[in-house]
Write a protein that holds these residues in place. Structure first.
Motif, PDB file in Angstrom:
ATOM      1  N   GLN A 206      23.177  11.472  29.965  1.00 28.90           N
ATOM      2  CA  GLN A 206      24.332  11.655  30.843  1.00 28.90           C
ATOM      3  C   GLN A 206      25.220  12.845  30.469  1.00 28.90           C
ATOM      4  OE1 GLN A 206      27.894   8.820  31.533  1.00 28.90           O
ATOM      5  NE2 GLN A 206      26.296   8.092  32.917  1.00 28.90           N
ATOM      6  N   PRO A 207      25.584  13.036  29.196  1.00 28.41           N
ATOM      7  CA  PRO A 207      26.434  14.188  28.858  1.00 28.41           C
ATOM      8  C   PRO A 207      25.783  15.528  29.185  1.00 28.41           C
ATOM      9  CG  PRO A 207      26.364  12.626  27.039  1.00 28.41           C
ATOM     10  CD  PRO A 207      25.319  12.205  28.014  1.00 28.41           C
ATOM     11  N   ILE A 208      24.474  15.588  29.114  1.00 25.47           N
ATOM     12  CA  ILE A 208      23.747  16.818  29.434  1.00 25.47           C
ATOM     13  C   ILE A 208      23.872  17.117  30.922  1.00 25.47           C
ATOM     14  CG2 ILE A 208      21.506  17.978  29.403  1.00 25.47           C
ATOM     15  CD1 ILE A 208      20.753  16.089  27.057  1.00 25.47           C
ATOM     16  N   PHE A 209      23.641  16.106  31.760  1.00 22.54           N
ATOM     17  CA  PHE A 209      23.683  16.305  33.203  1.00 22.54           C
ATOM     18  C   PHE A 209      25.097  16.547  33.710  1.00 22.54           C
ATOM     19  CE2 PHE A 209      19.370  15.059  33.001  1.00 22.54           C
ATOM     20  CZ  PHE A 209      18.775  15.434  34.195  1.00 22.54           C
ATOM     21  N   GLN A 210      26.086  16.029  33.006  1.00 21.03           N
ATOM     22  CA  GLN A 210      27.475  16.240  33.429  1.00 21.03           C
ATOM     23  C   GLN A 210      27.910  17.686  33.264  1.00 21.03           C
ATOM     24  OE1 GLN A 210      29.618  13.262  31.185  1.00 21.03           O
ATOM     25  NE2 GLN A 210      29.496  11.771  32.847  1.00 21.03           N
ATOM     26  N   GLN A 211      27.167  18.458  32.500  1.00 19.67           N
ATOM     27  CA  GLN A 211      27.490  19.872  32.327  1.00 19.67           C
ATOM     28  C   GLN A 211      27.088  20.709  33.537  1.00 19.67           C
ATOM     29  OE1 GLN A 211      26.447  21.555  28.375  1.00 19.67           O
ATOM     30  NE2 GLN A 211      25.883  19.468  27.827  1.00 19.67           N
ATOM     31  N   GLN A 212      26.300  20.109  34.436  1.00 17.63           N
ATOM     32  CA  GLN A 212      25.848  20.797  35.657  1.00 17.63           C
ATOM     33  C   GLN A 212      25.206  22.153  35.325  1.00 17.63           C
ATOM     34  OE1 GLN A 212      29.583  20.632  37.988  1.00 17.63           O
ATOM     35  NE2 GLN A 212      28.585  19.090  39.260  1.00 17.63           N
ATOM     36  N   LEU A 213      24.265  22.114  34.427  1.00 22.07           N
ATOM     37  CA  LEU A 213      23.579  23.326  33.987  1.00 22.07           C
ATOM     38  C   LEU A 213      22.579  23.790  35.034  1.00 22.07           C
ATOM     39  CD1 LEU A 213      22.892  22.105  30.344  1.00 22.07           C
ATOM     40  CD2 LEU A 213      24.617  23.763  31.022  1.00 22.07           C
ATOM     41  N   SER A 214      22.250  25.052  34.975  1.00 28.31           N
ATOM     42  CA  SER A 214      21.221  25.594  35.865  1.00 28.31           C
ATOM     43  C   SER A 214      19.859  25.097  35.393  1.00 28.31           C
ATOM     44  CB  SER A 214      21.253  27.119  35.834  1.00 28.31           C
ATOM     45  OG  SER A 214      20.843  27.593  34.555  1.00 28.31           O
ATOM     46  N   PRO A 215      18.841  25.124  36.278  1.00 31.40           N
ATOM     47  CA  PRO A 215      17.498  24.701  35.860  1.00 31.40           C
ATOM     48  C   PRO A 215      16.987  25.480  34.648  1.00 31.40           C
ATOM     49  CG  PRO A 215      17.592  24.884  38.240  1.00 31.40           C
ATOM     50  CD  PRO A 215      18.898  25.431  37.727  1.00 31.40           C
ATOM     51  N   GLU A 216      17.400  26.767  34.543  1.00 29.70           N
ATOM     52  CA  GLU A 216      16.954  27.589  33.418  1.00 29.70           C
ATOM     53  C   GLU A 216      17.552  27.108  32.094  1.00 29.70           C
ATOM     54  OE1 GLU A 216      16.558  29.710  37.167  1.00 29.70           O
ATOM     55  OE2 GLU A 216      18.312  28.808  36.198  1.00 29.70           O
ATOM     56  N   GLU A 217      18.757  26.539  32.155  1.00 27.72           N
ATOM     57  CA  GLU A 217      19.456  26.120  30.940  1.00 27.72           C
ATOM     58  C   GLU A 217      19.205  24.662  30.572  1.00 27.72           C
ATOM     59  OE1 GLU A 217      23.671  28.335  30.886  1.00 27.72           O
ATOM     60  OE2 GLU A 217      23.320  27.210  32.749  1.00 27.72           O
ATOM     61  N   LEU A 218      18.903  23.842  31.582  1.00 21.34           N
ATOM     62  CA  LEU A 218      18.890  22.392  31.389  1.00 21.34           C
ATOM     63  C   LEU A 218      17.944  21.933  30.290  1.00 21.34           C
ATOM     64  CD1 LEU A 218      19.818  19.586  32.273  1.00 21.34           C
ATOM     65  CD2 LEU A 218      18.031  19.623  34.023  1.00 21.34           C
ATOM     66  N   LEU A 219      16.685  22.329  30.364  1.00 22.47           N
ATOM     67  CA  LEU A 219      15.703  21.860  29.396  1.00 22.47           C
ATOM     68  C   LEU A 219      16.043  22.323  27.981  1.00 22.47           C
ATOM     69  CD1 LEU A 219      13.134  20.326  28.785  1.00 22.47           C
ATOM     70  CD2 LEU A 219      11.821  22.368  29.373  1.00 22.47           C
ATOM     71  N   GLU A 220      16.479  23.568  27.836  1.00 18.99           N
ATOM     72  CA  GLU A 220      16.821  24.078  26.508  1.00 18.99           C
ATOM     73  C   GLU A 220      17.990  23.317  25.905  1.00 18.99           C
ATOM     74  OE1 GLU A 220      15.245  26.236  24.535  1.00 18.99           O
ATOM     75  OE2 GLU A 220      13.699  26.195  26.086  1.00 18.99           O
ATOM     76  N   GLN A 221      18.988  22.996  26.744  1.00 21.96           N
ATOM     77  CA  GLN A 221      20.144  22.248  26.254  1.00 21.96           C
ATOM     78  C   GLN A 221      19.737  20.838  25.818  1.00 21.96           C
ATOM     79  OE1 GLN A 221      23.119  23.224  25.569  1.00 21.96           O
ATOM     80  NE2 GLN A 221      24.002  21.240  25.094  1.00 21.96           N
ATOM     81  N   ALA A 222      18.905  20.192  26.631  1.00 19.79           N
ATOM     82  CA  ALA A 222      18.428  18.852  26.291  1.00 19.79           C
ATOM     83  C   ALA A 222      17.577  18.887  25.030  1.00 19.79           C
ATOM     84  CB  ALA A 222      17.632  18.273  27.462  1.00 19.79           C
ATOM     85  N   TRP A 223      16.751  19.923  24.921  1.00 25.01           N
ATOM     86  CA  TRP A 223      15.861  20.068  23.756  1.00 25.01           C
ATOM     87  C   TRP A 223      16.662  20.224  22.468  1.00 25.01           C
ATOM     88  CZ3 TRP A 223      11.242  18.636  22.855  1.00 25.01           C
ATOM     89  CH2 TRP A 223      10.474  19.197  21.840  1.00 25.01           C
ATOM     90  N   SER A 224      17.794  20.919  22.555  1.00 25.86           N
ATOM     91  CA  SER A 224      18.623  21.134  21.372  1.00 25.86           C
ATOM     92  C   SER A 224      19.267  19.839  20.890  1.00 25.86           C
ATOM     93  CB  SER A 224      19.722  22.162  21.666  1.00 25.86           C
ATOM     94  OG  SER A 224      20.676  21.647  22.573  1.00 25.86           O
ATOM     95  N   ARG A 225      19.393  18.859  21.795  1.00 22.85           N
ATOM     96  CA  ARG A 225      19.995  17.566  21.441  1.00 22.85           C
ATOM     97  C   ARG A 225      18.959  16.530  21.025  1.00 22.85           C
ATOM     98  NH1 ARG A 225      24.979  15.871  23.333  1.00 22.85           N
ATOM     99  NH2 ARG A 225      24.073  13.857  23.858  1.00 22.85           N
ATOM    100  N   TYR A 226      17.669  16.859  21.205  1.00 17.14           N
ATOM    101  CA  TYR A 226      16.617  15.897  20.891  1.00 17.14           C
ATOM    102  C   TYR A 226      16.642  15.593  19.402  1.00 17.14           C
ATOM    103  CZ  TYR A 226      12.056  13.599  21.004  1.00 17.14           C
ATOM    104  OH  TYR A 226      11.046  12.682  20.918  1.00 17.14           O
TER     105      TYR A 226
END
Length: 232
Positions: A206-226
């Motif tokens: 949820q915190p990742i999606f609330q940032q409303q990231l672009s498709p280019e940024e989304l996976l990298e941001q989620a990956w950094s939190r894994y």
């Protein structure tokens, strides 16, 4: 003699309990457990479950060929989402609802009260254009009403209308059936465990999606939190 043995046994049990409490106090913060009896019980339960699962690992298709548990989980979640959507479509056949999102939006408004359009859209984890289309359909049907926000006159607050309440209530018996059918043959205990696991996943994403990231940024941001070992 019996009395002496009983006292020794209780003393050993007390030592084991103290050892467990000490382990809990050393690790409760990293596992996000509260430092009280409720947190201790949850930690003890989860530790027990994890131990049981490690000795009772399930089988799955492709396991012997190296298919990962992450792959299986993703596939099963996709399947369950499709099942749920199909049952939801069946629940609104013959009604004025066009999509399951329409009654989900109304259910959220009835459960949580008035909110801004963006708050409602975010609660349903949707992009703004899609969410606005749903809200506009609900407004056209007269199922929701919008008023000026008292805190910000530039914003509109929406709430379910009397007509929306009636439309929702007229379909609720089928909607309740659909939600029950989706949980299938799970026992009450299994449902509680599934809620705990899915809530844990939801709090990660949820915190990742609330940032409303672009498709280019989304996976990298989620990956950094894994939080676990990552593939190369």
């Amino acid at each position: 003699m019996y009395y002496f043995k009983k006292k020794v046994m209780n003393y050993r049990l007390l030592q084991e309990v103290i050892s467990l409490v000490e382990t809990f106090e050393n690790h409760h913060e990293e596992q996000n457990h509260s430092p009280d009896i409720a947190g201790f019980k949850r930690w003890l339960y989860e530790s027990h479950i994890q131990t049981e699962l490690s000795t009772m690992e399930p089988e799955w298709e492709g396991k012997t060929k190296g298919r990962s548990p992450e792959s299986v989980i993703n596939t099963l979640l996709v399947h369950l989402n499709r099942y749920a959507r199909t049952y939801s479509k069946s629940a609104i056949v013959g009604s004025d609802f066009s999509t399951q999102e329409e009654f989900i939006y109304l259910i959220n408004l009835r459960a949580f009260g008035a909110m801004t359009k963006m708050q409602l859209i975010k609660k349903n984890i949707q992009e703004k254009p899609v969410g606005m289309q749903i809200i506009n359909r609900l407004l056209k049907q007269g199922w929701i009403i919008q008023t000026d926000s008292e805190s910000d006159k530039r914003s509109k607050v929406i709430n379910i209308s009397t007509k929306g309440e009636a439309a929702l209530e007229g379909q609720m018996h089928k909607i309740r059936r659909a939600t029950q059918v989706v949980t299938g043959n799970l026992t009450h205990t299994e449902k509680m465990e599934l809620i705990r696991l899915l809530t844990k996943l939801d709090r990660f994403h949820q915190p990742i999606f609330q940032q409303q990231l672009s498709p280019e940024e989304l996976l990298e941001q989620a990956w950094s939190r894994y939080p676990f070992e990552k593939i190369k």
